[in-house]
Design an enzyme around this catalytic site. Structure first.
Site, PDB file in Angstrom:
ATOM      1  N   TYR A 159      19.359  -4.419  24.821  1.00  9.54           N
ATOM      2  CA  TYR A 159      18.002  -4.125  24.003  1.00  9.54           C
ATOM      3  C   TYR A 159      17.064  -3.130  24.622  1.00  9.54           C
ATOM      4  O   TYR A 159      16.956  -3.165  25.791  1.00  9.54           O
ATOM      5  CB  TYR A 159      17.480  -5.447  23.768  1.00  9.54           C
ATOM      6  CG  TYR A 159      18.335  -6.636  22.924  1.00  9.54           C
ATOM      7  CD1 TYR A 159      19.504  -6.007  22.132  1.00  9.54           C
ATOM      8  CD2 TYR A 159      17.899  -7.784  22.636  1.00  9.54           C
ATOM      9  CE1 TYR A 159      20.301  -6.835  21.513  1.00  9.54           C
ATOM     10  CE2 TYR A 159      18.815  -8.533  21.933  1.00  9.54           C
ATOM     11  CZ  TYR A 159      19.881  -8.207  21.328  1.00  9.54           C
ATOM     12  OH  TYR A 159      20.629  -9.012  20.668  1.00  9.54           O
ATOM     13  N   GLY A 182      19.307  -9.598   7.608  1.00 15.47           N
ATOM     14  CA  GLY A 182      18.375  -8.384   7.557  1.00 15.47           C
ATOM     15  C   GLY A 182      17.245  -8.236   6.470  1.00 15.47           C
ATOM     16  O   GLY A 182      16.791  -7.090   6.051  1.00 15.47           O
ATOM     17  N   GLY A 183      16.696  -9.534   6.151  1.00 14.30           N
ATOM     18  CA  GLY A 183      15.638  -9.280   5.115  1.00 14.30           C
ATOM     19  C   GLY A 183      15.960  -9.697   3.708  1.00 14.30           C
ATOM     20  O   GLY A 183      15.079 -10.014   2.982  1.00 14.30           O
ATOM     21  N   LEU A 184      17.155  -9.826   3.329  1.00 16.83           N
ATOM     22  CA  LEU A 184      17.646  -9.869   1.962  1.00 16.83           C
ATOM     23  C   LEU A 184      17.074 -11.437   1.762  1.00 16.83           C
ATOM     24  O   LEU A 184      16.666 -11.600   0.461  1.00 16.83           O
ATOM     25  CB  LEU A 184      19.124  -9.957   1.799  1.00 16.83           C
ATOM     26  CG  LEU A 184      19.789  -8.576   1.662  1.00 16.83           C
ATOM     27  CD1 LEU A 184      21.358  -8.674   1.446  1.00 16.83           C
ATOM     28  CD2 LEU A 184      19.284  -8.012   0.347  1.00 16.83           C
ATOM     29  N   GLY A 242      12.756 -12.889   0.624  1.00 18.74           N
ATOM     30  CA  GLY A 242      11.708 -12.566  -0.445  1.00 18.74           C
ATOM     31  C   GLY A 242      11.594 -11.223  -0.716  1.00 18.74           C
ATOM     32  O   GLY A 242      10.497 -10.738  -1.119  1.00 18.74           O
ATOM     33  N   PRO A 297      19.439 -14.721  10.501  1.00 21.46           N
ATOM     34  CA  PRO A 297      19.497 -15.629   9.677  1.00 21.46           C
ATOM     35  C   PRO A 297      18.897 -15.397   8.173  1.00 21.46           C
ATOM     36  O   PRO A 297      19.142 -16.156   7.287  1.00 21.46           O
ATOM     37  CB  PRO A 297      18.468 -16.801  10.140  1.00 21.46           C
ATOM     38  CG  PRO A 297      17.726 -16.266  11.151  1.00 21.46           C
ATOM     39  CD  PRO A 297      18.464 -14.908  11.503  1.00 21.46           C
ATOM     40  N   LEU A 298      18.192 -14.176   8.128  1.00 22.67           N
ATOM     41  CA  LEU A 298      17.513 -13.751   6.779  1.00 22.67           C
ATOM     42  C   LEU A 298      18.510 -12.699   6.225  1.00 22.67           C
ATOM     43  O   LEU A 298      18.021 -11.984   5.440  1.00 22.67           O
ATOM     44  CB  LEU A 298      16.126 -13.350   6.859  1.00 22.67           C
ATOM     45  CG  LEU A 298      15.175 -14.362   7.456  1.00 22.67           C
ATOM     46  CD1 LEU A 298      13.845 -13.627   7.132  1.00 22.67           C
ATOM     47  CD2 LEU A 298      15.371 -15.634   6.681  1.00 22.67           C
TER      48      LEU A 298
END
Length: 328
Positions: free
Chosen positions: A53, A218-220, A223, A215-216
């Site tokens: 990273y 990639g943002g999908l 919201g 967990p999201l």
């Protein structure tokens, strides 16, 4: 903050994991330190990173964490520290031999380099970032056992492993008298549920804590459609490209409309849903700001009703465990 034991170990970790991949490339060192302070203040004690990273240069994220530890105040003692090994760390092309993957030589070299960057004398959870098809499992455990005996690492975990590899690793560890893998960090969320077929059942069978990343998705699941309407920053990137696909957009539209009817924030629901899943220790959240961290912590307070969970399953159907998922 809620705490649970990591898999079959006696180690207690928070049910949210602070992901640090943004530290350096997207979040300044000052802001990264503030986020880590805020995480500790909220009771988050499980921090996840990787030697690769930082991107430019690789290792920068570990260095940021190391300088945060060096500030003292009990920071290192309060943190369950997880990092990873596998990817090449050099900038040369092709990669210099033995400077990547899971040979005993690279594992030893990588641990020493991570310890130096992190400014600590031990790593609590040392994770293999990917399977290495060319290194014998026995060699990997020989290297791990040596490092455990030296006190440089305490536990070993996997990341992005298939179910069969988890079984192979832990059966080999059993024969050797090694402790084996204690965690699996995998891609798992409402939208992407394939881990339910074999990875999570294998993890449960062998006593591994499951640590979902993205967990999201990639943002999908955060919201994105409403944010696009409002011109928000998260309207860009991979999620914005995926949302152009009709089938994807329809599912996300149904998801956001459902939660809007319930008066619930999509991102927090996506995290809360993972916390209801069997075998899940806690999802990795990668906030760029302290405000985003606060939103993730609020997900711990959400109680999803059976009715809502069923409605979510209608939008994002479970894939089922194997072999029933693809056979009679």
């Amino acid at each position: 903050m809620e705490y649970t034991q990591l898999g079959r170990t006696g180690l207690k970790v928070s049910r949210l994991v602070l992901g640090t991949m943004n530290f350096g490339p997207h979040t300044s060192e000052t802001d990264s330190h503030a986020i880590m302070d805020a995480a500790l203040g909220a009771g988050v004690n499980f921090f996840d990173t990787a030697n690769v990273y930082g991107i430019d240069p690789k290792g920068r994220t570990e260095e940021i964490i190391g300088r945060w530890f060096a500030q003292g105040g009990g920071r290192r003692d309060k943190v369950v520290l997880a990092t990873k090994v596998y990817a090449p760390m050099g900038t040369e092309t092709p990669t210099w031999p033995n400077h990547e993957r899971l040979s005993a030589l690279n594992i030893r070299r990588a641990v020493e380099a991570s310890l130096k960057r992190l400014q600590t004398d031990h790593i609590d959870l040392y994770q293999f970032h990917h399977i290495d098809r060319n290194t014998p499992v026995e060699e990997i455990w020989q290297a791990v056992d040596t490092l455990v005996q030296q006190g440089k690492i305490l536990y070993a975990g996997s990341s992005n492993f298939p179910g069969w590899k988890i079984a192979q690793m832990n059966e080999t560890a059993r024969v050797r008298g090694s402790y084996g893998l204690v965690s699996e960090q995998c891609l798992y969320n409402l939208y992407e549920r394939r881990a339910e077929m074999e990875v999570i059942p294998a993890a449960q069978q062998y006593g591994l804590g499951v640590i979902p990343w993205s967990p999201l998705h990639g943002g999908l699941l955060g919201g994105i459609l409403k944010k696009q309407e409002q011109g928000g920053r998260r309207a860009g990137g991979m999620a914005a490209e995926r949302i152009k696909e009709t089938a994807v957009r329809e599912r996300i539209q149904a998801y956001e409309e459902l939660l809007d009817r319930h008066g619930l924030p999509p991102g927090e629901v996506a995290l809360a849903w993972l916390l209801t899943r069997p075998g899940v220790t806690g999802p990795i959240v990668g906030p760029r700001t302290a405000e985003q961290l606060a939103g993730a912590v609020r997900a711990l307070e959400l109680e999803l009703s059976g009715e809502l969970l069923a409605e979510l399953d209608e939008i994002f159907p479970p894939v089922g465990a194997s072999p029933e998922a693809f056979a009679w």
